[in-house]
Design an enzyme around this catalytic site. Structure first.
Site, PDB file in Angstrom:
ATOM      1  N   HIS A  74      77.321 -75.696  88.830  1.00  0.00           N
ATOM      2  CA  HIS A  74      76.315 -76.422  88.040  1.00  0.00           C
ATOM      3  C   HIS A  74      76.620 -76.301  86.560  1.00  0.00           C
ATOM      4  CE1 HIS A  74      73.396 -77.747  91.011  1.00  0.00           C
ATOM      5  NE2 HIS A  74      73.949 -76.790  91.733  1.00  0.00           N
ATOM      6  N   TYR A 205      63.129 -76.629  84.345  1.00  0.00           N
ATOM      7  CA  TYR A 205      62.154 -75.745  83.692  1.00  0.00           C
ATOM      8  C   TYR A 205      61.056 -76.646  83.134  1.00  0.00           C
ATOM      9  CZ  TYR A 205      66.047 -72.420  83.817  1.00  0.00           C
ATOM     10  OH  TYR A 205      67.089 -71.614  84.231  1.00  0.00           O
ATOM     11  N   PRO A 296      63.289 -63.021  85.644  1.00  0.00           N
ATOM     12  CA  PRO A 296      64.233 -64.016  86.199  1.00  0.00           C
ATOM     13  C   PRO A 296      64.545 -65.165  85.228  1.00  0.00           C
ATOM     14  CG  PRO A 296      62.436 -63.550  87.736  1.00  0.00           C
ATOM     15  CD  PRO A 296      62.060 -62.932  86.422  1.00  0.00           C
ATOM     16  N   LYS A 300      69.615 -63.696  84.680  1.00  0.00           N
ATOM     17  CA  LYS A 300      70.590 -62.731  84.146  1.00  0.00           C
ATOM     18  C   LYS A 300      70.762 -61.476  85.002  1.00  0.00           C
ATOM     19  CE  LYS A 300      71.563 -65.147  80.519  1.00  0.00           C
ATOM     20  NZ  LYS A 300      72.921 -65.737  80.423  1.00  0.00           N
ATOM     21  N   TYR A 391      72.816 -69.187  77.870  1.00  0.00           N
ATOM     22  CA  TYR A 391      72.370 -69.480  79.241  1.00  0.00           C
ATOM     23  C   TYR A 391      73.506 -69.273  80.245  1.00  0.00           C
ATOM     24  CZ  TYR A 391      70.171 -72.217  83.031  1.00  0.00           C
ATOM     25  OH  TYR A 391      69.637 -72.636  84.234  1.00  0.00           O
TER      26      TYR A 391
END
Ligand code: APR
Length: 401
Positions: A74, A205, A296, A300, A391
């Site tokens: 992804h 998100y 979460p 990470k 990220y």
């Protein structure tokens, strides 16, 4: 019964198993002792976002075959707020570094298989109850296995405490030697696992007045969701119907887009961040969740655990290989900057997306800050590049194993 080894590894989670596989391939004798059964550890659904650096490390050690074959790569994620949506092509913005989506329990299964197939020593159902002599030259772990087996004493040169946040290793350090830093966040997450295909090819998100919602990928038939909920909330307050209507509302989806499936897991996460310094004491090295936990947000946790394991492996190899007798002294100092960087990013993400508690007097002001951050993320190349770099995770360590 008494056994001896060079490195005793407490815990067969991602941290312990990666360390064990690398040490074993390097010819450094080690033994893994795990409290639970093999079937338990291989079924426990946890994280699922694997960073580029982690995949490359696993690949270099021949531990990524099924991950690369079955996992999904992804490179973009989507944000939704106030009826708007935009994607961040983080792979393009972060120098072609991407994630793999591969459930943690699948990776644990692969790591167990690889270690045992190569003759690794892994004792399941062997909870460690005491770690003695950490300040000496030959610490001894005491295990009290399930009934029917003899207690085990495991003598070693070094102990890798890979036993997670609730393990015994960190507790074995005498009071006053470690300093703990922790933060309880002002909201909870209801974590849901459902037998339903993902409603999007992207991780989503969503910031909503009712609270955050997350659409996280796992497999083509199973999807992980998160819903912001009040601190102290309980799964019993969330019947399936309420979960699905909250997801449709907060993600801005219809039941046709996000089909309700069987919910196989729902629990309220303790949204806490924690780091202990230093991550070592005498012959004990704390690795992964034993030394730090993170929310979460940003995915990470598992990546930090594996990065710690890599750092410790490099230093153990340098120690035993004679390259640097003091290599182990620098383990904690080498890990902590990466851990705090991840904590800072996770905190930023949490406060980007979570509706401030209504009782907060500044909640309207904080909400305006959120909208501004999301707009900058959408409109500013540098802001979205900074997000992408954090990220997808830092590139690998300089001297690679
Ligand atoms: N003796 C032996 N084993 C123990 C003991 C003990 N006293 N206490 C805990 N363990 C085992 C647990 O059963 C578990 O299998 O240690 C292992 C710790 O694994 P994790 O908790 O997965 O920790 P870590 O390997 O650091 O990986 C962190 O896992 O918890 C998730 O979200 C977290 O993704 C992150 C990753």
């Amino acid at each position: 019964m008494r056994l001896g080894t060079r490195v005793a590894i407490v815990g067969a989670g991602p941290a312990g198993l990666v360390l064990a596989n690398v040490l074993q391939r390097a010819g450094i004798d080690c033994v893994v002792v795990e409290r639970q059964t093999r079937s338990y550890v291989e079924a426990r659904a946890r994280a699922g976002l694997i960073e580029h650096r982690t995949v490359e490390f696993l690949r270099r050690h021949g531990l990524a075959e099924r991950l690369l074959a079955e996992g999904a790569e992804h490179g973009s994620c989507e944000f939704r707020f106030q009826g708007e949506r935009f994607s961040i092509p983080y792979r393009d913005l972060a120098g072609d570094r991407s994630h793999y989506v591969y459930p943690q329990q699948f990776l644990v299964r692969d790591l167990v298989e690889s270690y045992l197939d190569a003759g690794g020593k892994l004792l399941f159902s062997h909870p460690v109850v005491a770690l003695d002599g950490l300040d000496g030259d030959r610490p001894v772990l005491r295990c009290e296995p399930a009934e029917g087996s003899q207690p085990l004493e495991l003598e070693c040169d070094f102990v890798a405490g890979c036993d997670g946040f609730h393990g015994v290793s960190r507790q074995a350090v005498p009071d006053g030697r470690l300093r703990a830093f922790s933060k309880h966040h002002e909201f909870g997450w209801l974590a849901v696992l459902a037998e339903t295909p993902p409603a999007s090819e992207q991780i989503i998100y969503a910031l909503h007045e009712d609270g955050f919602a997350g659409h996280m990928l796992r497999t083509p038939s199973v999807t992980r969701f998160y819903l912001q909920c009040p601190v102290g909330d309980v799964p019993e307050n969330w019947p399936d119907e309420r979960i699905w209507s909250a997801l449709w509302r907060r993600l801005g989806m219809t039941p046709e887009e996000l089909k309700p499936g069987e919910i196989t897991e729902k629990n309220v996460l303790d949204m806490r961040s924690f780091v202990v310094e230093p991550m070592q004491h005498g012959r004990l090295f704390l690795v992964g969740d034993a030394a730090h936990i993170i929310t979460p947000a940003g995915g990470k946790g598992m990546n930090l655990a594996i990065a710690d394991a890599e750092e410790l492996a490099v230093r153990l190899l340098a120690h035993y290989g004679g390259a640097d007798a003091d290599a182990l002294d620098g383990y904690s100092a080498a890990c902590l900057p990466r851990i705090w960087q991840a904590q800072e990013f996770s905190h930023w993400m949490l406060h980007l997306l979570h509706s401030p508690a209504a009782r907060q007097t500044d909640s309207d002001f904080m909400h305006r800050l959120q909208l501004s951050r999301l707009a900058q993320l959408r409109d500013s190349a540098t802001y979205s590049m900074m997000f992408s770099d954090s990220y997808v995770g830092a590139p690998g360590r300089s001297s690679e194993l």
